[in-house]
Design an enzyme around this catalytic site. Structure first.
Site, PDB file in Angstrom:
ATOM      1  N   GLN A 160      -1.990  -6.401  11.753  1.00  0.00           N
ATOM      2  CA  GLN A 160      -1.249  -7.226  11.805  1.00  0.00           C
ATOM      3  C   GLN A 160      -0.647  -8.165  12.995  1.00  0.00           C
ATOM      4  OE1 GLN A 160       2.636  -3.819  12.347  1.00  0.00           O
ATOM      5  NE2 GLN A 160       1.345  -2.725  10.105  1.00  0.00           N
ATOM      6  N   HIS A 192       5.947   1.978  12.144  1.00  0.00           N
ATOM      7  CA  HIS A 192       4.886   2.290  13.344  1.00  0.00           C
ATOM      8  C   HIS A 192       5.088   1.136  14.393  1.00  0.00           C
ATOM      9  CE1 HIS A 192       1.812   4.612  15.044  1.00  0.00           C
ATOM     10  NE2 HIS A 192       1.140   3.758  14.676  1.00  0.00           N
ATOM     11  N   GLU A 210      -6.075  27.250  -0.649  1.00  0.00           N
ATOM     12  CA  GLU A 210      -4.972  27.689  -0.023  1.00  0.00           C
ATOM     13  C   GLU A 210      -4.203  27.573   0.962  1.00  0.00           C
ATOM     14  OE1 GLU A 210      -4.064  32.820   0.570  1.00  0.00           O
ATOM     15  OE2 GLU A 210      -5.649  31.629  -0.405  1.00  0.00           O
ATOM     16  N   GLU A 226      -0.992  12.717  13.748  1.00  0.00           N
ATOM     17  CA  GLU A 226      -2.616  13.084  12.881  1.00  0.00           C
ATOM     18  C   GLU A 226      -3.277  12.797  13.485  1.00  0.00           C
ATOM     19  OE1 GLU A 226      -0.942   8.823  12.649  1.00  0.00           O
ATOM     20  OE2 GLU A 226      -2.155   7.699  13.627  1.00  0.00           O
ATOM     21  N   GLY A 269       0.809  -0.810  -0.259  1.00  0.00           N
ATOM     22  CA  GLY A 269      -0.238  -0.168   0.170  1.00  0.00           C
ATOM     23  C   GLY A 269       1.260   1.150  -0.166  1.00  0.00           C
ATOM     24  N   GLU A 272     -10.748  29.759   0.123  1.00  0.00           N
ATOM     25  CA  GLU A 272     -10.723  30.620   1.290  1.00  0.00           C
ATOM     26  C   GLU A 272      -9.689  29.313   2.118  1.00  0.00           C
ATOM     27  OE1 GLU A 272      -9.000  33.120   2.549  1.00  0.00           O
ATOM     28  OE2 GLU A 272      -9.456  33.722   1.112  1.00  0.00           O
ATOM     29  N   ARG A 306      -1.516 -11.089  -0.195  1.00  0.00           N
ATOM     30  CA  ARG A 306      -3.089 -11.713   0.301  1.00  0.00           C
ATOM     31  C   ARG A 306      -2.526 -12.480  -1.294  1.00  0.00           C
ATOM     32  NH1 ARG A 306      -6.996  -8.941   2.812  1.00  0.00           N
ATOM     33  NH2 ARG A 306      -6.504  -7.460   1.884  1.00  0.00           N
TER      34      ARG A 306
HETATM   35  N1  LIG Z   1       0.246   5.620   4.849  1.00  0.00           N
HETATM   36  C1  LIG Z   1       2.009   6.141   5.104  1.00  0.00           C
HETATM   37  O1  LIG Z   1       1.959   7.265   5.072  1.00  0.00           O
HETATM   38  C2  LIG Z   1       2.400   5.619   6.347  1.00  0.00           C
HETATM   39  C3  LIG Z   1       3.275   5.998   6.793  1.00  0.00           C
HETATM   40  C4  LIG Z   1       4.246   6.247   8.550  1.00  0.00           C
HETATM   41  C5  LIG Z   1       4.036   5.247   8.693  1.00  0.00           C
HETATM   42  N2  LIG Z   1       3.061   4.392   8.290  1.00  0.00           N
HETATM   43  C6  LIG Z   1       2.607   3.220   8.622  1.00  0.00           C
HETATM   44  O2  LIG Z   1       2.835   1.881   7.890  1.00  0.00           O
HETATM   45  C7  LIG Z   1       1.769   0.787   7.733  1.00  0.00           C
HETATM   46  C8  LIG Z   1       1.548   0.615   6.630  1.00  0.00           C
HETATM   47  O3  LIG Z   1       0.551   1.393   6.208  1.00  0.00           O
HETATM   48  P1  LIG Z   1       0.255   2.052   5.372  1.00  0.00           P
HETATM   49  O4  LIG Z   1      -1.044   3.318   5.159  1.00  0.00           O
HETATM   50  O5  LIG Z   1       1.187   1.585   3.876  1.00  0.00           O
HETATM   51  O6  LIG Z   1      -1.222   0.649   4.978  1.00  0.00           O
HETATM   52  P2  LIG Z   1      -1.671   0.232   3.780  1.00  0.00           P
HETATM   53  O7  LIG Z   1      -3.454   0.138   3.708  1.00  0.00           O
HETATM   54  O8  LIG Z   1      -1.754   1.749   2.617  1.00  0.00           O
HETATM   55  O9  LIG Z   1      -1.388  -0.795   3.007  1.00  0.00           O
HETATM   56  C9  LIG Z   1      -1.198  -1.726   3.464  1.00  0.00           C
HETATM   57  C10 LIG Z   1      -1.146  -3.059   2.606  1.00  0.00           C
HETATM   58  O10 LIG Z   1      -1.706  -4.248   3.007  1.00  0.00           O
HETATM   59  C11 LIG Z   1      -1.721  -4.880   1.796  1.00  0.00           C
HETATM   60  N3  LIG Z   1      -3.172  -6.381   3.061  1.00  0.00           N
HETATM   61  C12 LIG Z   1      -3.954  -5.847   3.324  1.00  0.00           C
HETATM   62  N4  LIG Z   1      -4.577  -7.071   4.312  1.00  0.00           N
HETATM   63  C13 LIG Z   1      -3.539  -7.347   4.361  1.00  0.00           C
HETATM   64  C14 LIG Z   1      -3.156  -9.402   4.553  1.00  0.00           C
HETATM   65  N5  LIG Z   1      -4.656  -9.979   5.066  1.00  0.00           N
HETATM   66  N6  LIG Z   1      -2.598  -9.973   3.885  1.00  0.00           N
HETATM   67  C15 LIG Z   1      -1.654  -9.632   3.351  1.00  0.00           C
HETATM   68  N7  LIG Z   1      -1.728  -8.118   2.588  1.00  0.00           N
HETATM   69  C16 LIG Z   1      -3.155  -7.769   3.103  1.00  0.00           C
HETATM   70  C17 LIG Z   1      -2.470  -4.561   1.131  1.00  0.00           C
HETATM   71  O11 LIG Z   1      -3.208  -5.094   0.168  1.00  0.00           O
HETATM   72  C18 LIG Z   1      -2.034  -3.414   1.382  1.00  0.00           C
HETATM   73  O12 LIG Z   1      -1.684  -3.574   0.421  1.00  0.00           O
HETATM   74  C19 LIG Z   1       1.585   1.559   9.459  1.00  0.00           C
HETATM   75  O13 LIG Z   1       2.227   0.046  10.167  1.00  0.00           O
HETATM   76  C20 LIG Z   1       1.000   2.209   9.336  1.00  0.00           C
HETATM   77  O14 LIG Z   1       1.366   2.931  10.696  1.00  0.00           O
HETATM   78  C21 LIG Z   1       2.182   4.255   7.371  1.00  0.00           C
HETATM   79  C1  LIG Z   2       1.502   9.363   7.402  1.00  0.00           C
HETATM   80  C2  LIG Z   2       1.289  10.016   8.645  1.00  0.00           C
HETATM   81  C3  LIG Z   2       0.420  10.482   9.458  1.00  0.00           C
HETATM   82  O1  LIG Z   2       2.803  10.373   9.610  1.00  0.00           O
HETATM   83  C4  LIG Z   2       1.416   8.631   9.272  1.00  0.00           C
HETATM   84  O2  LIG Z   2       1.614   8.390  10.790  1.00  0.00           O
HETATM   85  C5  LIG Z   2      -0.030   7.552   9.229  1.00  0.00           C
HETATM   86  O3  LIG Z   2      -0.477   7.487   9.855  1.00  0.00           O
HETATM   87  O4  LIG Z   2      -0.301   7.161   8.198  1.00  0.00           O
HETATM   88 MG   LIG Z   3       0.703   7.317  11.859  1.00  0.00          MG
HETATM   89 MG   LIG Z   4       3.183  10.020  10.846  1.00  0.00          MG
END
Ligand SMILES: NC(=O)c1ccc[n+]([C@@H]2O[C@H](COP(=O)([O-])OP(=O)(O)OC[C@H]3O[C@@H](n4cnc5c(N)ncnc54)[C@H](O)[C@@H]3O)[C@@H](O)[C@H]2O)c1
Ligand SMILES: CC(C)(O)[C@@H](O)C(=O)O
Ligand SMILES: [Mg+2]
Ligand SMILES: [Mg+2]
Length: 336
Positions: free
Chosen positions: A87, A109, A232, A196, A27, A228, A49
């Protein structure tokens, strides 16, 4: 307290060479970190999956894909980039049995470790590499030759190499190009959730919607209200990002500076401060985590409803219309 900071020169990528890294999930973070690690010359497998629509995308991006269970078995380093609320179940059902002594379990995270949803085996390393950025920018900045700042933390050091591995991993993702800070799982988890909820995502979304609603309720055109309160905002935030509040106040008019400085604290006021402390307390005492874990187990009823309500909000409806008239805007969400 002095902060430990690390750059490219402090990290040795070669300690990850010869190891297989399984990135579970493709993702927001998964697609970015997997491709960056691969482009940094490391061996990456994506775990998904069977039947996942991301499977083909990852293959088209040149990566090897396996089921989560197969990838966990094949890899030495297993990175959890699955939704936080899934997870724990996936770890116990599909990953734990594939872990061998000396393997590493990696998070971006700390939620599942800090709140006891995953209790890892004692004979593996557990570390964090957390880019401080949405995933799509992790990929975009890497391709541009920069990186986003990141955090590293070590929770468990079975091999004596966990910190070196975390630094090498952060280098592969591109974070040491910008700078990596050392923290703990607790500090990353609690500050990340706080940011967040009250500021980056929750606070800003509520500020936008409430300001928009007030203007529209007072009889102004929704298009004016959208420009507004929402459009912006990016331009203002870009100035803050580049040069702090100082650069923003310098760039706007004296009228905006005086009005902003005197009225801002009346809007985000002592009540807001109390609400922020309450949010922090619920993060620190685990109440938010319990609520979110149960929401996940119940198949996300609140999240599903609130996403729909948000999509139907007039600021989103008028925004969709106006953004369609500005084709040069790119949401970035469709990028790989
Ligand atoms: N989104 C962000 O920018 C961001 C920033 C910092 C940290 N994180 C952390 O990164 C981790 C991932 O978050 P994300 O936002 O990238 O997730 P996401 O929801 O964008 O992606 C999750 C992925 O997991 C796959 N998935 C879901 N269920 C599944 C299963 N049962 N089996 C196999 N694959 C499965 C989905 O298809 C997808 O590819 C989290 O711990 C989040 O807190 C995210
Ligand atoms: C991008 C963020 C908000 O900083 C991250 O912590 C997340 O959970 O997506
Ligand atoms: Mg976060
Ligand atoms: Mg963050």
């Amino acid at each position: 307290m002095a902060v430990n900071m690390y750059y490219d020169k402090d990290a040795d990528l070669s300690i990850l060479q010869g190891k297989k890294i399984a990135v579970m999930g493709y993702g927001s973070q998964g697609h970015a970190q997997a491709q960056n690690l691969h482009d940094s010359g490391l061996e990456v497998i994506v775990g998904l999956r069977e039947g996942s629509k991301r499977w083909r995308q990852a293959e088209e991006d040149g990566l090897k894909v396996m089921t989560v269970k197969e990838a966990a078995k094949a890899a030495d380093v297993i990175q959890m980039l699955l939704p936080d609320e899934t997870q724990s179940q996936i770890y116990y059902e599909e990953i734990e049995s594939g872990l061998e002594p000396g393997n590493a379990l990696v998070f971006s995270h700390g939620f599942n470790i800090h709140y006891n949803q995953i209790v890892p085996k004692k004979d593996i390393d557990v570390y964090m590499v957390a880019p401080k950025s949405p995933g799509h920018l992790v990929r975009r900045t890497y391709k541009e030759g920069h990186g986003v700042p990141g955090l590293i933390a070590v929770y468990q050091d079975a091999t004596g190499m966990a910190k070196e591995l975390a630094l090498a991993h952060a280098k592969g993702v591109g974070c040491t190009r910008a700078g990596v800070f050392e923290t703990t799982f607790r500090e990353e988890t609690e500050t990340d959730l706080f940011g967040e909820q009250v500021d980056l995502c929750g606070g800003v979304a509520s500020l936008i919607k409430t300001a928009f609603e007030v203007l529209v309720e007072a009889g102004y055109q929704p298009e004016m209200a959208y420009f507004e309160t929402t459009h912006e905002l990016k331009l203002i935030v870009d100035l803050i990002h580049e040069g702090g509040l100082e650069k923003m106040w310098y760039s706007v008019s004296n009228t905006a500076e005086y009005g902003g400085m005197t009225v801002g604290p009346k809007v985000i006021n002592e009540l807001s401060r109390e609400a922020m402390y309450e949010a922090l307390e619920r993060i620190q005492n685990g109440e938010f985590a319990r609520e979110f874990v149960l929401e996940g187990k119940a198949n996300r009823p609140v999240l599903t409803s609130m996403e729909r309500l948000d999509r139907e909000h007039p600021v989103e409806e008028v925004g969709r219309r106006l953004r369609a008239m500005m084709p040069w805007l790119n949401s970035g969400l469709n990028e790989k």
